[in-house]
Scaffold this active site. Structure first.
Site, PDB file in Angstrom:
ATOM      1  N   ASN A  21       3.981  -7.349  -2.779  1.00  0.00           N
ATOM      2  CA  ASN A  21       4.071  -6.056  -2.980  1.00  0.00           C
ATOM      3  C   ASN A  21       5.337  -5.582  -2.506  1.00  0.00           C
ATOM      4  O   ASN A  21       5.519  -5.544  -1.377  1.00  0.00           O
ATOM      5  CB  ASN A  21       2.784  -5.570  -2.570  1.00  0.00           C
ATOM      6  CG  ASN A  21       2.264  -4.048  -2.963  1.00  0.00           C
ATOM      7  OD1 ASN A  21       1.193  -3.500  -2.719  1.00  0.00           O
ATOM      8  ND2 ASN A  21       2.920  -3.783  -4.002  1.00  0.00           N
ATOM      9  N   ASN A  73       4.697   6.167  -5.036  1.00  0.00           N
ATOM     10  CA  ASN A  73       4.784   5.249  -6.197  1.00  0.00           C
ATOM     11  C   ASN A  73       6.399   4.994  -7.000  1.00  0.00           C
ATOM     12  O   ASN A  73       7.251   6.061  -6.918  1.00  0.00           O
ATOM     13  CB  ASN A  73       3.806   5.514  -7.180  1.00  0.00           C
ATOM     14  CG  ASN A  73       2.384   4.933  -6.689  1.00  0.00           C
ATOM     15  OD1 ASN A  73       2.142   3.955  -6.135  1.00  0.00           O
ATOM     16  ND2 ASN A  73       1.379   5.982  -7.363  1.00  0.00           N
ATOM     17  N   CYS A  82      -2.328   2.439   0.466  1.00  0.00           N
ATOM     18  CA  CYS A  82      -1.520   1.244   0.311  1.00  0.00           C
ATOM     19  C   CYS A  82      -1.770   0.353   1.316  1.00  0.00           C
ATOM     20  O   CYS A  82      -1.114   0.402   2.422  1.00  0.00           O
ATOM     21  CB  CYS A  82       0.019   1.600   0.047  1.00  0.00           C
ATOM     22  SG  CYS A  82       0.745   0.221  -0.380  1.00  0.00           S
ATOM     23  N   ASN A 169      -7.687   5.904  -3.064  1.00  0.00           N
ATOM     24  CA  ASN A 169      -7.205   5.800  -4.528  1.00  0.00           C
ATOM     25  C   ASN A 169      -8.177   5.254  -5.549  1.00  0.00           C
ATOM     26  O   ASN A 169      -9.193   4.345  -5.013  1.00  0.00           O
ATOM     27  CB  ASN A 169      -5.824   5.195  -4.345  1.00  0.00           C
ATOM     28  CG  ASN A 169      -5.927   3.707  -3.830  1.00  0.00           C
ATOM     29  OD1 ASN A 169      -6.853   3.365  -3.375  1.00  0.00           O
ATOM     30  ND2 ASN A 169      -4.659   3.129  -3.933  1.00  0.00           N
ATOM     31  N   ARG A 222      -1.272   1.986 -10.748  1.00  0.00           N
ATOM     32  CA  ARG A 222      -0.894   3.284 -11.287  1.00  0.00           C
ATOM     33  C   ARG A 222       0.457   3.474 -10.663  1.00  0.00           C
ATOM     34  O   ARG A 222       0.843   3.274  -9.409  1.00  0.00           O
ATOM     35  CB  ARG A 222      -2.193   4.237 -10.611  1.00  0.00           C
ATOM     36  CG  ARG A 222      -1.851   5.611 -10.660  1.00  0.00           C
ATOM     37  CD  ARG A 222      -2.964   6.525 -10.211  1.00  0.00           C
ATOM     38  NE  ARG A 222      -2.880   6.447  -8.717  1.00  0.00           N
ATOM     39  CZ  ARG A 222      -3.579   7.348  -8.054  1.00  0.00           C
ATOM     40  NH1 ARG A 222      -4.200   8.132  -8.433  1.00  0.00           N
ATOM     41  NH2 ARG A 222      -3.777   7.238  -6.682  1.00  0.00           N
ATOM     42  N   CYS A 230      -1.862  -5.988  -4.755  1.00  0.00           N
ATOM     43  CA  CYS A 230      -2.234  -4.473  -4.449  1.00  0.00           C
ATOM     44  C   CYS A 230      -3.359  -4.746  -3.245  1.00  0.00           C
ATOM     45  O   CYS A 230      -4.348  -5.254  -3.445  1.00  0.00           O
ATOM     46  CB  CYS A 230      -2.470  -4.042  -5.472  1.00  0.00           C
ATOM     47  SG  CYS A 230      -3.238  -2.352  -5.161  1.00  0.00           S
ATOM     48  N   GLY A 231      -3.153  -4.229  -2.120  1.00  0.00           N
ATOM     49  CA  GLY A 231      -4.254  -4.527  -0.975  1.00  0.00           C
ATOM     50  C   GLY A 231      -5.331  -3.546  -1.204  1.00  0.00           C
ATOM     51  O   GLY A 231      -6.568  -4.172  -1.024  1.00  0.00           O
ATOM     52  N   SER A 232      -5.229  -2.317  -1.615  1.00  0.00           N
ATOM     53  CA  SER A 232      -6.321  -1.484  -1.743  1.00  0.00           C
ATOM     54  C   SER A 232      -7.130  -1.801  -3.104  1.00  0.00           C
ATOM     55  O   SER A 232      -8.394  -2.024  -3.145  1.00  0.00           O
ATOM     56  CB  SER A 232      -6.041  -0.076  -2.287  1.00  0.00           C
ATOM     57  OG  SER A 232      -4.884   0.016  -2.973  1.00  0.00           O
TER      58      SER A 232
HETATM   59  N1  LIG Z   1      -0.250   2.419  -7.012  1.00  0.00           N
HETATM   60  C1  LIG Z   1      -1.552   2.823  -6.197  1.00  0.00           C
HETATM   61  C2  LIG Z   1      -1.181   2.850  -4.700  1.00  0.00           C
HETATM   62  C3  LIG Z   1      -0.604   1.317  -4.497  1.00  0.00           C
HETATM   63  C4  LIG Z   1      -1.554   0.357  -3.525  1.00  0.00           C
HETATM   64  C5  LIG Z   1      -0.996  -0.809  -2.738  1.00  0.00           C
HETATM   65  N2  LIG Z   1       0.274  -1.528  -3.390  1.00  0.00           N
HETATM   66  C6  LIG Z   1      -1.836  -1.466  -2.040  1.00  0.00           C
HETATM   67  O1  LIG Z   1      -1.335  -2.358  -1.374  1.00  0.00           O
HETATM   68  O2  LIG Z   1      -2.839  -0.855  -1.503  1.00  0.00           O
HETATM   69  C7  LIG Z   1      -1.913   4.296  -6.429  1.00  0.00           C
HETATM   70  O3  LIG Z   1      -1.107   5.086  -7.177  1.00  0.00           O
HETATM   71  O4  LIG Z   1      -3.299   4.312  -6.051  1.00  0.00           O
END
Ligand SMILES: N[C@@H](CCC[C@H](N)C(=O)O)C(=O)O
Length: 300
Positions: A21, A73, A82, A169, A222, A230-232
């Site tokens: 990421n 972003n 994030c 998010n 997003r 993407c961790g979340s």
């Molecule tokens: N694009 C996402 C936030 C990104 C999440 C991130 N890469 C992670 O590691 O959690 C958004 O707009 O919610």
């Protein structure tokens, strides 16, 4: 890109990644200005500094926190969470201060994080939310373990019935039995991200559960598009898998770039994500315009 910005106005940054990421950690401590959307879009457009998220570290605003973190972003929009970027922030601050534990304020709340002796970093991503208004969705769904949404022909959808969750998010998780790489996420991702059911857009993940404690995911983020991790989304997929009895509450998630995150949905409802972070190079940039220069001798 060569910068004509006066040196005093430049802020330090580190190009890093969290399992692929792409992250820029911007050191805005001790400054009154902020990283603008214009700067984010300019840095994302340059192949040398292309990123998925900028993690901007500011001075603390709340007692009991170490820093305020703002997340941008690649399209210049703000994100609430994030996970991979937060690990990068911890590694950068650990290198700077020697400390191993941090408490951050974000727009989504307070996050605690810790760097372990083996270099891996755990982030308490907080409590997931499942109420349709919290995600948010545009219309009521009493059960967000599976909502009505599909892509493809109505009688033979390619993807359908995602679980939805908020990790601060918005996330939608489409469950598939086969290979996550066999789906055209580059095609469906933008449509689903901007679907009217998601008034604040959404991060879109395809997930294949491979064992009661393991899954493979791909994510269209997003505001950033296809990402290496993407961790979340890994957290949202993990809690959604446990909610739908696909897995237990402790899972290993393999991300698109090939690495793995460990996700633990604790009994106190908090989700703890553990994984690595990697430094690539450092430089300075103008938070107003995105003009930047690499530090002399900083690795390619
Ligand atoms: N694009 C996402 C936030 C990104 C999440 C991130 N890469 C992670 O590691 O959690 C958004 O707009 O919610």
């Amino acid at each position: 890109m060569a910068s004509a910005t006066p040196l005093a106005e430049m802020a330090p940054f580190a190009k890093m990644n969290g399992l692929g990421n792409d992250i820029i950690v911007a050191d805005m401590r001790g400054r009154a200005d902020t990283v603008t959307s214009t700067a984010a879009i300019a840095l994302a457009a340059d192949p040398a500094t292309h990123f998925d998220q900028i993690m901007a570290i500011y001075d603390p605003r709340l007692d009991g926190t170490d820093n305020y973190i703002a997340i941008l972003n690649a399209d210049g929009s703000m994100a609430q969470a994030c996970g991979n970027g937060t690990r990068c922030v911890v590694q950068a601050l650990n290198a700077d201060t020697g400390r191993t534990r941090f408490t951050f304020e974000t727009v989504a709340g307070i996050l605690n994080a810790e760097q372990h002796a083996d270099g891996l970093i755990s982030v308490d991503m907080g409590v997931p939310r499942f109420n349709w208004q919290d995600i948010p969705l545009a219309e009521e769904f009493r059960d967000t373990r599976m909502i009505e949404l599909q892509v493809g022909p109505i009688d033979a959808p390619v993807l359908h019935s995602p679980s939805v969750a908020s990790m601060g998010n918005p996330h939608a998780i489409f469950w598939v039995d086969g290979d996550v790489w066999s789906y055209e996420l580059d095609k469906f991702g933008p449509l689903l991200e901007n679907h009217p059911i998601f008034p604040e857009r959404a991060n879109i993940t395809i997930a294949q559960v491979t064992a009661p404690d393991a899954m493979i995911i791909r994510t269209w983020e997003r505001g950033a598009g296809l990402t290496g991790a993407c961790g979340s989304a890994a957290c949202a997929a993990a809690v959604s898998a446990a909610r739908t009895r696909r897995t237990g509450r402790s899972v290993t998630v393999t991300v698109p770039a090939g690495g793995q995150l460990h996700i633990e949905w604790r009994d106190d409802d908090h989700v703890v994500m553990t994984g690595p972070a990697e430094w690539e190079f450092s430089g300075t940039f103008d938070p107003e315009t995105g003009n930047w220069q690499r530090d002399l001798g900083s690795a390619a």
